[in-house]
Design an enzyme around this catalytic site. Structure first.
Site, PDB file in Angstrom:
ATOM      1  CB  SER A 104     -18.844  -2.263 -34.982  1.00 39.95           C
ATOM      2  OG  SER A 104     -19.576  -2.609 -35.998  1.00 39.95           O
ATOM      3  CE  LYS A 146     -19.495  -1.437 -43.451  1.00 31.88           C
ATOM      4  NZ  LYS A 146     -20.105  -2.916 -43.356  1.00 31.88           N
TER       5      LYS A 146
HETATM    6  S1  IVH Z   1     -12.167  -1.890 -41.148  1.00 25.98           S
HETATM    7  C1  IVH Z   1     -11.744  -0.913 -36.818  1.00 25.98           C
HETATM    8  N1  IVH Z   1     -12.537  -2.023 -43.681  1.00 25.98           N
HETATM    9  O1  IVH Z   1     -17.531  -4.203 -41.862  1.00 25.98           O
HETATM   10  C2  IVH Z   1     -12.048  -1.132 -38.218  1.00 25.98           C
HETATM   11  N2  IVH Z   1     -14.043  -3.302 -42.296  1.00 25.98           N
HETATM   12  O2  IVH Z   1     -19.635  -2.680 -40.274  1.00 25.98           O
HETATM   13  C3  IVH Z   1     -12.517  -2.317 -38.658  1.00 25.98           C
HETATM   14  N3  IVH Z   1     -15.800  -4.427 -43.353  1.00 25.98           N
HETATM   15  O3  IVH Z   1     -16.617  -5.331 -38.911  1.00 25.98           O
HETATM   16  C4  IVH Z   1     -13.001  -2.564 -39.859  1.00 25.98           C
HETATM   17  N4  IVH Z   1     -15.119  -4.052 -45.646  1.00 25.98           N
HETATM   18  O4  IVH Z   1     -16.180  -6.670 -40.930  1.00 25.98           O
HETATM   19  C5  IVH Z   1     -13.172  -2.286 -42.342  1.00 25.98           C
HETATM   20  N5  IVH Z   1     -12.740  -2.571 -46.237  1.00 25.98           N
HETATM   21  C6  IVH Z   1     -13.225  -2.852 -44.872  1.00 25.98           C
HETATM   22  C7  IVH Z   1     -14.442  -3.679 -44.649  1.00 25.98           C
HETATM   23  C8  IVH Z   1     -14.705  -3.655 -43.253  1.00 25.98           C
HETATM   24  C9  IVH Z   1     -16.136  -4.763 -44.557  1.00 25.98           C
HETATM   25  C10 IVH Z   1     -16.861  -4.925 -42.280  1.00 25.98           C
HETATM   26  C11 IVH Z   1     -15.877  -5.420 -40.952  1.00 25.98           C
HETATM   27  C12 IVH Z   1     -16.438  -4.512 -39.613  1.00 25.98           C
HETATM   28  C13 IVH Z   1     -17.699  -4.229 -40.447  1.00 25.98           C
HETATM   29  C14 IVH Z   1     -18.433  -2.923 -39.623  1.00 25.98           C
END
Ligand code: IVH
Length: 734
Positions: A90, A122
């Site tokens: 997460s 995000k």
């Molecule tokens: S990186 C280890 N990049 O947000 C890092 N996540 O709240 C993993 N998410 O589980 C995530 N946009 O599903 C990353 N540009 C982005 C993202 C993103 C949405 C989601 C992802 C993660 C969740 C966490």
């Protein structure tokens, strides 16, 4: 939410911990398994934060099964489980510039200096894990609990946005095995039509685009196909045929919806083969193989630039084709990412900066009704004031009784409220799970809440009801007086809603006819427009009153179309009024025209023609006109088009202050030549004339590739016609 109290009177940490864990687990279950939300994102975040703080203060409470230690997410039994090759983590959140700076400070301390940071959006979608083996899709799984997700691979064949085969790119061979992470989303533009379809089918609409995406991806299309095949096999008969048709329609719908899903990738799990050195380099490879990466990425060296990125997308949140709930900031260099490592829940090398929410929950205290300018009775929601998307909201229109039913809201419900950007607030629907049984249904009043007259259905729109007491219903009067002064009508500054109410209540005016007859002596009789000191003719006027008197004089000389708009004739807005003024040039001629004569005018048509005829048929309406005539309001248009009409059939939008032209004069100049002036830019707009400070209409014109003219170009258009006008258009980059 009652706080548990220990005997000391303070919340007992153990009890509170249990309570918080239960809330978080319940919310997660609903969010991940049922694609529905009981808590808004802010509420969830606040509760999660409280839990984290409680555990910080009482480390003995932390156990392996606390939600703070888990990634979040559950799986339903509906799909086969798929074990991810590498766990999906997460993200930690930052809710303020200080929290973001604290994270950057930790990086600096750990690494000696701030590393290059990659900023991206995000995406508020559904997290997925896609495995490609020797370039071919092996599985697509939802995140699930981070270790094991749900297998939705079957559905990929219907989603053109997700490649099933990767193509090698120069310098980036496709690895033997690669695990790609990203978000699947349902495009915002399609969201409303999806919900309309859900309602038509008698199903609950999706509360947000994320749920729509999740609901769409997690459809058992394979089962539907099997059921359809079985129904076909069972053969004929009327009932059999109906079942086949129903199943076929159902399947078609599911497939159509899947086709609308999009993917954006933002990370990699397992990568067998030559690994990239940086996150940004990984994106280049992923894109090269045909995977959709985001264009909205920036690599920065300073925290200020991160803030700028955050600020920019805070302002342009709705210019993106998917919902976003924040910005993710990642350390770009992969070796540094490895060095920083992760907790059991989230990486230390990334953080999610969260924007203020656009969907919140609040209590629907009551549903009241408003009586508008033309008598239309509209229910609206009265809510406990709540901050949403940066402003406090306590009211939202519910349009009509059907809409109240359609949304399924009851008075007393906790409701989801949305405000997207500068768009008007909207009640989305009730939080059904929170009902106590004390809620009650809204009943449309049978009598006008302002004047007590029995309400009647509207002639035109069967969903509307109206107060027929047009002449003296105080609500309608108030709205009409206010409308006379509005920017779309006579544009009288200094006569706002409060002033309109005061003048009517104080008996200074008795209807909209009196507005233009107002003089200094009349205003002296109003508390609203006078200051203390002196009586009668001595009583000093406020500065606002002085201004109003000047404005009233100017209003009397406004173009005829504005007078027509100010009269509150049903359906007569600026476009129809401009057409009527241009064609007839005189209010008395319009009043005497037949339906046939009126409806042949381009932009008028039979409904408006009937409304005009009906309006002038009412005695007291003609009295309003007479009062205005007596006041010296200009009821004719001096320049009636007589010359050639080079702009016939063309639509022009004028935006900003065009040098050498007042807005009205520019409008008239277009109309005299047969053109139409419109307030919004669309694909059908022929020319957009821009002056100083043009704003978003200019941007839209460029985006839609419409010819844009400056003041000089406008002159060319007027004098030499559309062809020359097109040549005089500004080059797109200006
Ligand atoms: S990186 C280890 N990049 O947000 C890092 N996540 O709240 C993993 N998410 O589980 C995530 N946009 O599903 C990353 N540009 C982005 C993202 C993103 C949405 C989601 C992802 C993660 C969740 C966490």
């Amino acid at each position: 939410m009652a706080k548990a109290k220990a005997e000391s009177g303070l919340p007992d940490p153990v009890v509170r911990w249990r309570e918080l864990v239960d809330i978080v687990e319940d919310a997660r279950q609903r969010y991940y398994v049922h694609d529905s939300a009981t808590l808004s994102d802010v509420e969830y975040d606040a509760i999660f934060r409280e839990l984290e703080l409680l555990e910080l203060a009482h480390p003995e409470l932390v156990s392996a099964d606390s939600p703070t230690q888990a990634v979040g997410g559950e799986r339903s039994e509906m799909f086969e489980p798929v074990e991810h090759l590498q766990r999906l983590l997460s993200l930690d959140n930052a809710f303020s510039a200080e929290e973001l700076a604290a994270w950057a400070g930790r990086l600096e301390r750990e690494l000696g200096s701030l590393p290059s940071l990659l900023c991206e959006l995000k995406v508020d979608g559904l997290a997925v894990d896609i495995v490609y083996e020797r370039g071919r899709l092996r599985s697509l799984a939802t995140r699930g609990d981070g270790r094991v997700g749900e297998d939705v691979t079957y559905n990929v064949r219907f989603i053109p946005g997700i490649p099933r085969v990767l193509t090698p790119a120069p310098g980036h061979p496709v690895p033997d095995l690669v695990e790609v992470r990203g978000e699947v989303y349902f495009p915002v533009v399609d969201f409303d039509s999806l919900n309309a379809e859900m309602l038509e089918l008698g199903l609950s609409p999706f509360a947000n685009a994320r749920n729509a995406g999740a609901g769409t991806l997690r459809q058992r299309v394979d089962r539907r196909e099997q059921e359809l095949a079985a129904a076909r096999g069972r053969g004929a008969g009327e009932r059999g045929a109906a079942a086949v048709a129903r199943l076929q329609a159902d399947l078609d719908r599911a497939v159509r919806r899947l086709a609308r899903l999009q993917l954006v990738v933002h990370g990699v799990g397992i990568w067998q083969g030559h690994e990239p050195a940086a996150q940004s380099e990984a994106y280049v490879a992923l894109r090269g193989w045909g995977l959709p990466t985001s264009d909205r990425i920036r690599i920065v060296e300073r925290l200020d630039d991160v803030s700028e990125f955050i600020e920019f997308y805070g302002l342009h949140r709705h210019d993106v084709e998917h919902e976003i709930d924040g910005v993710v900031v990642k350390v770009d260099d992969l070796a540094t990412q490895g060095r920083l490592g992760s907790t059991s829940r989230a990486p230390r090398w990334a953080i999610a900066y969260k924007y203020p929410p656009e969907v919140v929950r609040t209590r629907l205290l009551d549903i009241e009704v408003n009586v508008g300018r033309t008598g239309r009775v509209t229910p609206f929601a009265v809510m406990a004031p709540v901050k949403v998307a940066g402003s406090t909201v306590a009211m939202a229109t519910l349009h009509n009784e059907q809409e109240v039913r359609r949304k399924g809201v009851l008075i007393g419900d906790l409701v989801f409220l949305r405000k997207a950007g500068d768009v008007i607030p909207e009640v989305l629907g009730p939080v059904v799970e929170e009902r106590t049984g004390d809620e009650r249904a809204f009943v449309m009043p049978t009598h006008c809440p302002s004047c007590g007259t029995m309400l009647a259905p509207s002639k035109e729109a069967d969903v509307d009801i109206r107060c027929p007491n047009a002449r003296s219903c105080s609500s309608q009067l108030r709205e009409r007086v206010f409308h006379v002064a509005s920017r779309a009508a006579l544009d009288i500054e200094g006569l706002g809603f409060k002033a309109a109410v005061a003048l009517l209540e104080e008996g200074v005016i008795s209807d909209e006819g009196d507005v233009l007859l107002l003089g200094a002596d009349d205003l002296r009789r109003s508390q609203f427009f006078t200051r203390d000191g002196g009586e009668g003719a001595e009583r000093p006027l406020t500065a606002n009153a002085e201004k109003l008197l000047v404005e009233l004089e100017a209003a009397k000389a406004r173009p005829l179309w504005r007078v027509l708009v100010a009269l509150s004739i049903r359906h007569v807005g600026p476009t129809a009024a401009q057409a009527l003024a241009r064609e007839f040039g005189d209010l008395d001629v319009i009043a005497a025209a037949s339906v046939d004569e009126l409806s042949v005018v381009e932009g008028v048509g039979p409904i408006i023609a009937e409304a005009v005829l009906e309006w002038f048929g009412v005695d007291w309406h003609r009295e309003v006109v007479d009062k205005w005539r007596r006041a010296g309001v200009r009821l004719t248009q001096e320049h009636v088009a007589t010359g050639p009409r080079p702009l016939d059939g063309l639509t022009v939008v004028i935006t900003g202050t065009v040098e050498g032209w007042s807005r009205d004069a520019a409008t008239l100049a277009v109309q005299e030549r047969g053109g139409k002036v419109s307030g919004s830019v669309s694909k059908k707009t022929d020319f957009v004339v821009v002056g100083e400070n043009p704003g978003s209409k200019h941007e839209k014109a460029i985006a839609l590739g419409r010819p844009v003219l400056d003041a000089a170009g406008f002159g060319v258009l007027l004098e030499q016609g559309p062809e020359a006008g097109r040549e005089a258009a500004l080059p797109p980059e200006e």
